[in-house]
Write a protein that holds these residues in place. Sequence first.
Motif, PDB file in Angstrom:
ATOM      1  N   MET A   1      69.322 -33.916  49.573  1.00 47.03           N
ATOM      2  CA  MET A   1      70.292 -33.986  48.610  1.00 47.03           C
ATOM      3  C   MET A   1      71.195 -35.121  49.315  1.00 47.03           C
TER       4      MET A   1
ATOM      5  N   TYR B   1      74.809 -36.625  49.288  1.00 46.73           N
ATOM      6  CA  TYR B   1      76.347 -36.522  49.258  1.00 46.73           C
ATOM      7  C   TYR B   1      77.272 -37.594  49.559  1.00 46.73           C
TER       8      TYR B   1
ATOM      9  N   ALA C   1      69.364 -32.693  54.110  1.00 42.35           N
ATOM     10  CA  ALA C   1      68.731 -31.528  53.590  1.00 42.35           C
ATOM     11  C   ALA C   1      69.311 -30.652  52.614  1.00 42.35           C
ATOM     12  N   ASP C   2      70.687 -30.219  53.033  1.00 43.73           N
ATOM     13  CA  ASP C   2      71.375 -29.438  52.289  1.00 43.73           C
ATOM     14  C   ASP C   2      72.943 -29.508  52.582  1.00 43.73           C
ATOM     15  N   LEU C   3      73.613 -28.602  52.135  1.00 44.47           N
ATOM     16  CA  LEU C   3      75.136 -28.602  52.268  1.00 44.47           C
ATOM     17  C   LEU C   3      75.533 -28.206  53.658  1.00 44.47           C
ATOM     18  N   ASP C   4      74.860 -27.366  54.372  1.00 43.33           N
ATOM     19  CA  ASP C   4      74.783 -27.273  55.825  1.00 43.33           C
ATOM     20  C   ASP C   4      75.007 -28.553  56.689  1.00 43.33           C
TER      21      ASP C   4
ATOM     22  N   ARG D   1      81.153 -34.205  48.398  1.00 43.84           N
ATOM     23  CA  ARG D   1      80.758 -33.994  47.037  1.00 43.84           C
ATOM     24  C   ARG D   1      79.196 -34.455  46.837  1.00 43.84           C
ATOM     25  N   PRO D   2      78.496 -33.353  46.315  1.00 42.39           N
ATOM     26  CA  PRO D   2      77.214 -33.712  45.908  1.00 42.39           C
ATOM     27  C   PRO D   2      76.921 -34.833  44.781  1.00 42.39           C
TER      28      PRO D   2
ATOM     29  N   GLU E   1      72.588 -36.149  40.346  1.00 43.33           N
ATOM     30  CA  GLU E   1      71.288 -36.787  40.936  1.00 43.33           C
ATOM     31  C   GLU E   1      70.734 -37.673  39.823  1.00 43.33           C
TER      32      GLU E   1
ATOM     33  N   ASP F   1      69.271 -41.417  41.090  1.00 45.22           N
ATOM     34  CA  ASP F   1      67.733 -41.865  40.749  1.00 45.22           C
ATOM     35  C   ASP F   1      67.779 -43.143  40.339  1.00 45.22           C
TER      36      ASP F   1
ATOM     37  N   ALA G   1      64.417 -36.327  33.175  1.00 47.43           N
ATOM     38  CA  ALA G   1      63.876 -36.203  34.543  1.00 47.43           C
ATOM     39  C   ALA G   1      64.565 -35.823  35.592  1.00 47.43           C
TER      40      ALA G   1
ATOM     41  N   THR H   1      64.875 -34.596  39.258  1.00 48.24           N
ATOM     42  CA  THR H   1      63.910 -34.554  40.942  1.00 48.24           C
ATOM     43  C   THR H   1      64.115 -33.131  41.357  1.00 48.24           C
TER      44      THR H   1
ATOM     45  N   MET I   1      77.628 -23.326  41.731  1.00 49.76           N
ATOM     46  CA  MET I   1      78.180 -24.004  43.082  1.00 49.76           C
ATOM     47  C   MET I   1      77.256 -24.110  44.080  1.00 49.76           C
TER      48      MET I   1
ATOM     49  N   ARG J   1      73.703 -23.918  43.485  1.00 49.81           N
ATOM     50  CA  ARG J   1      72.785 -24.803  43.108  1.00 49.81           C
ATOM     51  C   ARG J   1      73.364 -26.346  43.158  1.00 49.81           C
ATOM     52  N   ASP J   2      74.403 -26.629  42.846  1.00 53.94           N
ATOM     53  CA  ASP J   2      74.812 -28.360  42.666  1.00 53.94           C
ATOM     54  C   ASP J   2      75.383 -28.607  44.036  1.00 53.94           C
ATOM     55  N   ALA J   3      75.827 -27.743  44.956  1.00 49.06           N
ATOM     56  CA  ALA J   3      76.455 -28.313  46.156  1.00 49.06           C
ATOM     57  C   ALA J   3      75.407 -28.352  47.187  1.00 49.06           C
ATOM     58  N   GLY J   4      74.074 -27.826  46.830  1.00 50.78           N
ATOM     59  CA  GLY J   4      73.009 -27.552  47.726  1.00 50.78           C
ATOM     60  C   GLY J   4      73.191 -26.614  48.774  1.00 50.78           C
ATOM     61  N   ILE J   5      73.380 -25.422  48.497  1.00 53.39           N
ATOM     62  CA  ILE J   5      74.165 -24.343  49.447  1.00 53.39           C
ATOM     63  C   ILE J   5      72.490 -24.128  49.871  1.00 53.39           C
ATOM     64  N   PRO J   6      72.202 -24.093  51.255  1.00 53.37           N
ATOM     65  CA  PRO J   6      70.892 -23.586  51.705  1.00 53.37           C
ATOM     66  C   PRO J   6      70.611 -22.163  51.345  1.00 53.37           C
TER      67      PRO J   6
ATOM     68  N   SER K   1      68.814 -20.206  53.702  1.00 50.39           N
ATOM     69  CA  SER K   1      68.257 -20.036  54.717  1.00 50.39           C
ATOM     70  C   SER K   1      69.042 -19.340  55.772  1.00 50.39           C
TER      71      SER K   1
END
Lengths: 118, 406
Positions: A1, A3, A83-86, A107-108, A111, A115, B75, B77, B155, B157-162, B164
């Motif tokens: 992702m 940011y 990869a992610d927020l972490d 801030r993400p 997308e 693109d 579209a 991704t 949050m 989804r949008d912030a990319g909280i993993p 895992s």
Amino acid sequence: MRYALLIYNDEQVMAQRGSAERGRITDEIREVLDRSYVLDWMRLKGADSATSVAESGSRSLLTDGPFLDSKDYLGGLILIDVADLDAALAVARELQEIRGSGAIEIRPLLEARADRNG
Amino acid sequence: MVEEAFRRSWGRVLAALAADLRDIELAEDVAQEAFAIAAARWPREGAPDNPTGWLITVARNRAIDRIRRERVLAAKTEQLAAELRLGSSAPVEQSQIPDERLELIFACCHPALAMEAQVALTLRTLGGLSTEEIARAFLVPTETMSKRLTRAKRMIRDAGIPFSVPAAELLPERLAAVLAVIYLIFNEGWGSDRAELSEEAIALGRCIVELLPDEAEAYGLLALMLMGHGRHRARFASGGLVPLDEQDRSLWDDAVITEGRQMLERALGLRGGGPYVIQAAIADLYLREPRDWRQIALLHAQLEQLTGSPVVRLNRAVAVAELEGEEAALALLDGLDLERYRFLHSTRAELLRRLGRDGEALAAYRRALELSAGGPEAAWLQRRIEQLLARPHAGGREATTGIEPV
């Protein structure tokens, strides 16, 4: 992702820093900026160089200075792809350890927009 | 039967979907659709051999349909990536379903979310509680809770909280929030005699202990839950709540309580002295006869210092009532900011009743009843109110405390 790391500087702390310390911080930050996950970055001139245009009713209002008046001002922007927020938080924490003041807002990117550019 | 299967499968199904979709809102939507199809079909055709796998398969296919439909419009991704992760639409075998609830709980308890959102989200996704139930547990209007849940899901989804389990260096930091969430799930089951929820919390607690075998607080929490849960069959009778001292001890599950004590031993072996370990030690003391009120009051004081929680002071007051009398206990409750907390009123009511201040006791019982969620607890309060109304004149002390640690 992707940011955006919005780098906020504390005006007072920045003004008190000697050139040697600034040089050290810049070097250490540059090392982070050279990494492969950094897509782009930019630094902004000081907040006293800012001009703002705001809509007030039917007319634009021109003011000198930043749009939001605060002791912390936006000093730069770093775009990263991780990869992610972490992972983004880890980068921000590392930068904050180097900087020792101010704040970083993570801030993400929307997308669809990313693109189109990527 | 279908409902029971739902409650059991919900967390597993949602966790499996969320891990692939990285979108809890979408996962919840398609899981609900799958459960609805099951509700219509299973009673007619019989449940499949592998209900969880069946539900995941149907929900996945729904998700794929939806993603394809939406991709025509825009579209995205992220959605394409989700579709790739979902893979084939072949039926899912039971043995192939990894338990991804731990990944989900760490996503739900991510520090980028407000603490109250973390708790609510875990109750919704893993506990399978309705928004109304969660709202009641947190003393907020349903609409507020609904907004809080939606915001939290977006949050993530949008912030990319993993989705895992955090890396080793981040793990302890994330643990406290996870434990708080698990304890709240337990308490929701504990308060309304829904053993399946308590068991869900205990299962999650065991998961954490397995993953983090050196964390005293994780053992402390598990010990605390087990010592409570071991008594759940004795806590309710003829639709009413039975206070600890009136419980039929032959209904206690000694194996569960013993396991709880073993977990407490392990926590103490790890030199644990955090809030959960202290609470587990208190729970242990409450189950022993005669009761060591001095030690109980001491541990409560220690806990109050550690947490600053008004609920802890409320519990300390119960021990103080035994040591120094009801007046001293009531003094501790003065000015506590817990007006909407039903146990404040039921505890005050009990103390006032014992002092023979029937009028005040009655008012406090009624306030507690107003705030209660109904069910056995409300029945118990109603019984108390009727007893008070039937009382010919202001009486003296009674033998039973009628107060239980909350």
